[in-house]
Design an enzyme around this catalytic site. Structure first.
Site, PDB file in Angstrom:
ATOM      1  N   SER A  61       0.792  -1.242   0.000  1.00 41.37           N
ATOM      2  CA  SER A  61       0.000   0.000   0.000  1.00 41.37           C
ATOM      3  C   SER A  61       0.816   1.281   0.000  1.00 41.37           C
ATOM      4  CB  SER A  61      -0.967   0.011   1.192  1.00 41.37           C
ATOM      5  OG  SER A  61      -2.065  -0.826   0.917  1.00 41.37           O
ATOM      6  N   LYS A  64       0.103   3.811  -2.677  1.00 41.60           N
ATOM      7  CA  LYS A  64      -0.927   4.854  -2.575  1.00 41.60           C
ATOM      8  C   LYS A  64      -0.326   6.253  -2.389  1.00 41.60           C
ATOM      9  CE  LYS A  64      -4.215   1.445  -1.003  1.00 41.60           C
ATOM     10  NZ  LYS A  64      -4.656   0.623   0.142  1.00 41.60           N
ATOM     11  N   SER A 116      -6.398   3.274   4.173  1.00 42.24           N
ATOM     12  CA  SER A 116      -5.831   2.407   3.147  1.00 42.24           C
ATOM     13  C   SER A 116      -6.903   1.736   2.292  1.00 42.24           C
ATOM     14  CB  SER A 116      -4.923   1.338   3.777  1.00 42.24           C
ATOM     15  OG  SER A 116      -3.933   0.932   2.866  1.00 42.24           O
TER      16      SER A 116
END
Length: 389
Positions: A61, A64, A116
């Site tokens: 993640s 991101k 997230s």
């Protein structure tokens, strides 16, 4: 006239535009458990510590971070995003968006970064570029052109595993440092919690980053993002500021959350204890041998708190050195041309006014001869006067 003057000033400067070249700093006794790591000065880009920082890794993640800054720069944060069915069916962590729900782009970025949310990330990508394939193409172009990544290729906006979705710790550090120059990103990256009002649920979303939200106390932390998929293990991105230096830490593939936070704290302790950020001002000059160089723009540089040294090569490369003379950062300066007064040449013939121009030596000889004739003439006249008496 002003343009002419500016042109003359610029003509005195020789060389190329100044640039900062990050260099890996001194070896340290730090013991990092994570498979790859990098500690960077967020402003200068200097690498203060690296472990496998250029190795190909899966970021989970932390992807991101790139999605967020790409969306902030390309999109309108206030525009409404229509949520597709495709986005709602993604796996992993979500903010539970509904098909057809209208959400602002900024709210989606917050849901993606704080909680997230993979559904929020996918909704952003489809909104910006129409499809996942188009998004992948454009975000990779953006990262290469604007950020300067060297070994990064993203196939999606969320970080779910794909063999062709990879990066390096150093590239992630570059992406984070680039993003931290944006005010909107800094605010989002430092957000600890938000009240979420959606069609599916109303709740308070909390950051998953344990240092950022205060579960693990550490003074000066300004932002953070976590990541995890089975293939990537634990990943972590964190920024911190002690008033003297701003730091970015990237940790990849740690076996446990406890170890990855320990690694982050070790890096920040090392960075804060040993380094500071300085500014080389626009026009600041440096001399070496018989040459003079200057910076043609203000630039951040990282220097050791003690035993700092600045050295300029005959080619104008300024190297910032630390303990044991090891390089921390390099900066190419511009050479300043020497100013030499020159006699102006003219094609116009001199005015003669009835007198021929003479070589100085010949002219001097003519003068002496004339003087001799004058003296001789005087003596002859005087002699005639005496004889006439």
């Amino acid at each position: 006239m002003n343009k002419i003057i500016m042109g003359l000033i610029m003509s005195l400067i020789i060389g190329f535009h100044s640039f900062a070249e990050p260099v890996k700093a001194d070896e340290t006794p730090i013991q990092i458990a994570s498979e790859a790591a990098v500690l960077m000065d967020s402003q200068s880009g200097a690498i203060l510590y690296g472990k496998n920082e250029d190795a190909k890794m899966y970021p989970a993640s932390l992807t991101k971070i790139a999605t967020a800054i790409y969306a902030i720069e390309k999109g309108n944060l206030d525009e409404q995003v229509n949520i597709s069915e495709y986005a709602t069916k993604i796996d992993g962590t979500k903010v539970y968006l509904n098909q057809g729900e209208q959400v602002t782009l900024k709210k989606l970025i917050l849901g993606m970064m704080v909680n997230s949310g993979n559904d929020a990330a996918l909704a952003i990508a489809i909104h910006l570029d129409g499809s996942l394939e188009s998004y992948s193409k454009h975000v990779n172009e953006f990262l290469k052109k604007e950020v300067g990544v060297k070994n990064t290729h993203f196939t999606n906006p969320h970080g779910l595993f794909n063999e062709n979705h990879y990066t390096t710790a150093e590239d992630l550090g570059r992406i984070l440092n680039y993003a931290m120059k944006n005010k909107e990103f800094r605010e989002i990256f430092g957000t600890k919690k938000i009240d979420w009002q959606g069609e599916s649920w109303s709740t308070t979303l909390l950051s998953h980053h344990r240092i950022l939200k205060g579960e693990i106390p550490y003074e000066g932390v300004t932002g953070g993002k976590t990541g995890f998929v089975d293939e990537s293990k634990q990943t972590l991105a964190t920024t911190a500021d002690n008033g003297k230096v701003k730091l970015s830490a990237i940790l990849l593939k740690s076996e446990s959350k406890r170890k990855i936070y320990d690694d982050t704290i070790q890096l920040f302790d090392f960075g804060f204890a040993n380094f500071k950020t300085s500014i080389i001002k626009k026009g600041e000059e440096f001399k070496t041998a018989n040459k003079k160089f200057r910076a043609n723009q203000a630039v951040f540089v990282t220097e050791p708190i003690v035993q700092a040294e600045r050295k300029v090569s005959p080619e104008g490369m300024l190297t910032i050195k630390g303990k044991n003379g090891k390089a921390i950062q390099k900066l190419q300066l511009d050479e300043v041309a020497n100013k030499r007064s020159e006699v102006k040449k003219t094609s116009r013939k001199p005015e003669q006014n009835g007198i021929l121009p003479m070589n100085p030596v010949i002219g001097g000889g003519v003068f002496l001869m004339a003087a001799g004739f004058w003296v001789l003439n005087r003596k002859q006249k005087k002699g005639r006067r005496y004889r006439s008496r």
